[in-house]
Design a protein around this motif. Structure first.
Motif: not given
Length: 144
Positions: A35-38, A43-45, A70-79, A101-112
């Protein structure tokens, strides 16, 4: 299963074997990461279509940084969801790294995205919180 019926995460992981995690925890994490990847991609789009004060200047967000997050998060969640879906022969060092990495990318998106009132950012922020929590729950169950 009925022929032609959509296979869910539970059935897929049951068929592959789950290895080191409880199936319920693994299903929760894989679903949250998918769901996070999607949601990160959507959101990025949506942000890429925003202009000036309509998104960014007026709500305290740096639009470029948020799109990159958002794009970093999508990539990390997908991997992460793909690695977790591989079953019991997966390497614990790799699993730990992708979950972190997925948790860190998600945390960054929560802030942004958490600073934005836009619906796509609100959906994404909640998805990121859920996925980060699921990733950390799996991390907490890994041997040291």
């Amino acid at each position: 299963m009925v022929k032609g019926a959509m296979v869910g995460t539970q059935e897929t992981l049951d068929s592959a074997g789950v290895g080191m995690f409880a199936i319920a925890d693994l299903v929760t994490a894989v679903d949250a990461l998918m769901a996070l990847e999607r949601d990160s991609t959507a959101c990025a789009a949506a942000m890429s279509r925003c202009r000036g004060a309509a998104h960014g200047d007026g709500d305290g967000m740096n639009l470029v940084a948020a799109i990159h997050a958002d794009l970093d998060c999508a990539d990390m969640a997908g991997v992460a969801h793909r690695v977790l879906s591989r079953g019991p022969a997966a390497d614990i060092t790799v699993i730990r790294a992708v979950l972190e990495a997925a948790a860190a990318a998600a945390d960054r998106c929560v802030v942004e995205c958490g600073r934005s009132p836009h619906a796509h950012c609100q959906v994404h922020t909640e998805s990121a919180r859920r996925a980060a929590g699921s990733a950390r729950a799996l991390l907490g169950g890994l041997p040291a």
